[in-house]
Each structure stands twice: as structure tokens, then as C-alpha cells.
Design an enzyme around this catalytic site. Structure first.
Site, short mmCIF file in Angstrom:
data_model
loop_
_atom_site.label_atom_id
_atom_site.label_comp_id
_atom_site.label_asym_id
_atom_site.label_seq_id
_atom_site.Cartn_x
_atom_site.Cartn_y
_atom_site.Cartn_z
N CYS A 188 0.89 -1.29 0.17
CA CYS A 188 -0.12 0.00 0.06
C CYS A 188 1.01 1.27 -0.04
O CYS A 188 1.53 1.59 1.10
CB CYS A 188 -0.86 -0.24 1.21
N CYS A 221 0.12 3.85 2.85
CA CYS A 221 0.67 3.27 3.95
C CYS A 221 2.23 3.65 4.08
O CYS A 221 2.65 3.83 5.26
CB CYS A 221 0.43 1.94 4.10
#
Length: 168
Positions: A81, A84
Site C-alpha cells: 500500500c 501506508c
């Protein structure tokens, strides 16, 4: 004589080169060690149950059992991600800034599917804020530093209020 002078000069340059390179490597290693200190601790499902919230004994309508000794932020993330990965350095700064006042953990949703399922994690990054004795709340998506500082202010105990309660 010129040949000897040339060889001595050449050897001096070689020695000087390796001596300087060794010093630079030592400085780089020290700097890298300082940069590699992680303020955010990665935890798994078992550690989550032990350090954050005991969801294993949760029953509908009951309050979750807080396991920490100070407020906690949990970052639900995945290695793949991109948002993230951008959230991580911001959380590192928050963890460093509030060291000793809060704990900051991260939990990989791909490795701890049971915890992610319990909280219905469908979008990451997802930040779980766990005040000591208060109601939990979430921030979804990449959260900027200013918003995190505001949220930390909400989960930190009010020191004035705590001191007044101790006097009563």
C-alpha cells in the site's frame, strides 16, 4: 630516484584514499543507525491481544478491555500500500514526539487477518486510536501530521483534570 619518488607518492595516495574512505564509512554507519531507530513497533495478532485490546473475549454491547498502560495508536497497513508507506514516517515522528506518553504500533492486515476482520478494515491505512479508558475511534486514509497531533491531544489524558481528581 624519480621512479622511487613516484612509487612513494602513489602509495601515499592509496593509503590516504583508504584511510579517508574508512572514516567516511564509520560516520555513515553511525548516521544510518540513528536513522534506522524505529519508534513505531510492528506487532502481530497475539501481541495486539496482549498489548492493546482483548477482542478474544468481546461480547456484543460490552466495552473492549484495554490492555495498555498509556494511550495507543495502531496503524493497520500493508507492505504493498503506497499511502501506508507514506503514513509510516509521519507516525514515526508522532511516536518520537510523544515518546513515553503514547505507544504507536503497526499491524499488517495481510498477516493479522483476524484483527483486521474484527474491525472491518476495508481501506488502509486505517489508524485506530485507543485512549486509556475512553472510546476508541478511527481515521481512514493518509492522515497528515497536524491531524495526528490533534488526535493525540484527544487520547492523551488531561493533566489538569487528572491532578484535580487526585486532590479530591
Amino acid at each position: 630516484m624519480n621512479k622511487t619518488l613516484f612509487i612513494v607518492s602513489w602509495m601515499s595516495l592509496v593509503i590516504l584514499f583508504f584511510a579517508c574512505k574508512g572514516q567516511n564509512a564509520t560516520q555513515t554507519t553511525t548516521t544510518q543507525q540513528e536513522e534506522q531507530k524505529h519508534w513505531v513497533k510492528e506487532i502481530n495478532s497475539e501481541e495486539f491481544l496482549r498489548k492493546v485490546l482483548d477482542i478474544s473475549s468481546y461480547k456484543q454491547g460490552e466495552k473492549l478491555k484495554f490492555k495498555g498502560d498509556k494511550p495507543i495508536i495502531v496503524d493497520f497497513y500493508a507492505d504493498w500500500c503506497a499511502p501506508c508507506r507514506r503514513q509510516t514516517p509521519i507516525l514515526e515522528k508522532i511516536a518520537q514526539e510523544y515518546e513515553g506518553q503514547i505507544d504507536v504500533y503497526k499491524i499488517d492486515v495481510d498477516k493479522s487477518k483476524d484483527i483486521a476482520r474484527f474491525f472491518n478494515v476495508s481501506s488502509i491505512p486505517l489508524l485506530l486510536f485507543v485512549p486509556k479508558g475512553g472510546e476508541i475511534f478511527f481515521y481512514t486514509g493518509l492522515t497528515p501530521m497536524e491531524d495526528l497531533q490533534e488526535a493525540v491531544g484527544m487520547i492523551l489524558p488531561n493533566l489538569e483534570q487528572d491532578s484535580l481528581q487526585n486532590k479530591i
